[in-house]
Scaffold this active site. Sequence first.
Site, mmCIF file in Angstrom:
data_model
loop_
_atom_site.group_PDB
_atom_site.id
_atom_site.type_symbol
_atom_site.label_atom_id
_atom_site.label_comp_id
_atom_site.label_asym_id
_atom_site.label_seq_id
_atom_site.Cartn_x
_atom_site.Cartn_y
_atom_site.Cartn_z
ATOM 1 N N GLN A 3 0.810 -1.214 0.000
ATOM 2 C CA GLN A 3 0.000 0.000 0.000
ATOM 3 C C GLN A 3 0.849 1.274 0.000
ATOM 4 O O GLN A 3 0.668 2.160 -0.839
ATOM 5 C CB GLN A 3 -0.942 -0.003 1.210
ATOM 6 C CG GLN A 3 -1.993 -1.096 1.170
ATOM 7 C CD GLN A 3 -3.050 -0.904 2.238
ATOM 8 O OE1 GLN A 3 -3.958 -0.084 2.096
ATOM 9 N NE2 GLN A 3 -2.938 -1.654 3.320
ATOM 10 N N LEU B 96 13.615 -9.989 1.567
ATOM 11 C CA LEU B 96 13.702 -9.561 2.966
ATOM 12 C C LEU B 96 13.914 -10.715 3.929
ATOM 13 O O LEU B 96 14.246 -10.485 5.087
ATOM 14 C CB LEU B 96 12.457 -8.763 3.357
ATOM 15 C CG LEU B 96 12.568 -7.250 3.095
ATOM 16 C CD1 LEU B 96 12.505 -6.964 1.599
ATOM 17 C CD2 LEU B 96 11.484 -6.480 3.825
ATOM 18 N N THR C 197 3.072 -8.511 6.923
ATOM 19 C CA THR C 197 1.907 -7.882 7.545
ATOM 20 C C THR C 197 0.756 -8.834 7.849
ATOM 21 O O THR C 197 -0.308 -8.396 8.273
ATOM 22 C CB THR C 197 1.386 -6.744 6.650
ATOM 23 O OG1 THR C 197 1.075 -7.272 5.359
ATOM 24 C CG2 THR C 197 2.426 -5.637 6.512
ATOM 25 N N ASP D 43 1.245 0.411 15.411
ATOM 26 C CA ASP D 43 0.682 0.532 16.751
ATOM 27 C C ASP D 43 0.721 -0.792 17.512
ATOM 28 O O ASP D 43 0.540 -0.823 18.725
ATOM 29 C CB ASP D 43 -0.763 1.024 16.671
ATOM 30 C CG ASP D 43 -1.659 0.070 15.888
ATOM 31 O OD1 ASP D 43 -1.404 -0.108 14.681
ATOM 32 O OD2 ASP D 43 -2.605 -0.504 16.470
ATOM 33 N N TYR E 115 3.404 -10.585 15.484
ATOM 34 C CA TYR E 115 3.584 -9.472 14.564
ATOM 35 C C TYR E 115 4.173 -8.262 15.293
ATOM 36 O O TYR E 115 5.160 -7.659 14.848
ATOM 37 C CB TYR E 115 2.259 -9.113 13.903
ATOM 38 C CG TYR E 115 2.311 -7.844 13.082
ATOM 39 C CD1 TYR E 115 3.038 -7.783 11.894
ATOM 40 C CD2 TYR E 115 1.623 -6.697 13.489
ATOM 41 C CE1 TYR E 115 3.087 -6.616 11.141
ATOM 42 C CE2 TYR E 115 1.655 -5.532 12.744
ATOM 43 C CZ TYR E 115 2.396 -5.493 11.579
ATOM 44 O OH TYR E 115 2.434 -4.330 10.840
ATOM 45 N N LYS F 120 7.915 -6.484 14.764
ATOM 46 C CA LYS F 120 8.053 -5.083 14.389
ATOM 47 C C LYS F 120 8.853 -4.319 15.444
ATOM 48 O O LYS F 120 9.662 -3.444 15.111
ATOM 49 C CB LYS F 120 6.677 -4.440 14.204
ATOM 50 C CG LYS F 120 5.894 -4.964 13.002
ATOM 51 C CD LYS F 120 6.576 -4.622 11.682
ATOM 52 C CE LYS F 120 6.415 -3.170 11.316
ATOM 53 N NZ LYS F 120 6.950 -2.865 9.959
ATOM 54 N N TRP G 291 -4.046 1.188 11.091
ATOM 55 C CA TRP G 291 -5.273 1.039 10.315
ATOM 56 C C TRP G 291 -5.119 1.586 8.885
ATOM 57 O O TRP G 291 -5.889 2.428 8.434
ATOM 58 C CB TRP G 291 -6.439 1.734 11.030
ATOM 59 C CG TRP G 291 -6.804 1.159 12.353
ATOM 60 C CD1 TRP G 291 -6.020 0.390 13.176
ATOM 61 C CD2 TRP G 291 -8.055 1.312 13.055
ATOM 62 N NE1 TRP G 291 -6.692 0.056 14.321
ATOM 63 C CE2 TRP G 291 -7.952 0.615 14.272
ATOM 64 C CE3 TRP G 291 -9.242 1.985 12.750
ATOM 65 C CZ2 TRP G 291 -8.989 0.554 15.194
ATOM 66 C CZ3 TRP G 291 -10.278 1.936 13.680
ATOM 67 C CH2 TRP G 291 -10.155 1.227 14.885
#
Length: 282
Positions: free
Chosen positions: A10, A32, A57, A97, A120, A124, A145
């Site tokens: 995105q 990656l 993700t 977040d 996840y 991160k 979001w």
Amino acid sequence: MILVFGKTGQVASELQALVPDARFLSREEADLSNPLACGDLIREIKPEVVINAAAYTAVDKAEDDEELAHAINGAAPGAMAKACAELGIPFVHISTDYVFDGGGDQPFSPSHATNPLGAYGRTKLAGETLIAEAGPVYAILRTSWVFSCFGNNFVKTMLRLSETRDTLNIVSDQIGGPTSAHSIAVAAMTMARQLINAPEKAGIYHFSGRPDVSWADFARAIFVEAGKEMTFNDIPSVEYPTPAARPMNSRLDCATLAEFGLSRPDWRADLKDVLTKLGAKA
């Protein structure tokens, strides 16, 4: 030259529209899951700045695939940051977040203690830690979001479900700020350019859309803008179990964005743009 890890995600897709002369690395060009190779690519290309818009993700899948998620979300950004430190160039990294546990009802500041609920978030957070340890001039941009006309996201899921359903059950007790990938791309580029001449701005920043809403209220806004009728049943998170726990509170304190001349974007305006591009605007 700007080097971007990511090409079809995105944020990477929005960056391509924003800075088409940047170099974008696809999964075939930059694996990656091979962190050292990612660092070597940076050393070989020698860009002016690096933006990492690539990530693992799949939040639920990460629970059973944490090793791969760690390689992509943790070790790879660490290797990129190390190469950037060696070359003396800025590094901008998109985070989440999910590094927080979602407790309370107050916005999380960049300095708030982290406590991820699942794999996840842990991977991160590992990436953030390794970036800081590598010592480059960096900006870690935590966001939430994410939506756009690209890839998989909540807006596109809602529109797809509306093709076969007239009633939807949507979680109403998780609160956060929907954030368009376009706005994230603009923020990342702004930070990248400023860090070249203002390395003192390095650090962790929060970036999310305003106002904060529940998933249910976000869904309602989507259908109002799309001009579609839909009946909603607001449900608690316990009635929509997932393999990975979601933060109940994803509010982010974005005040320090002012250092870059940035502020929280209004997601409602960005939503109109996305729906127009998708051909779904009323």
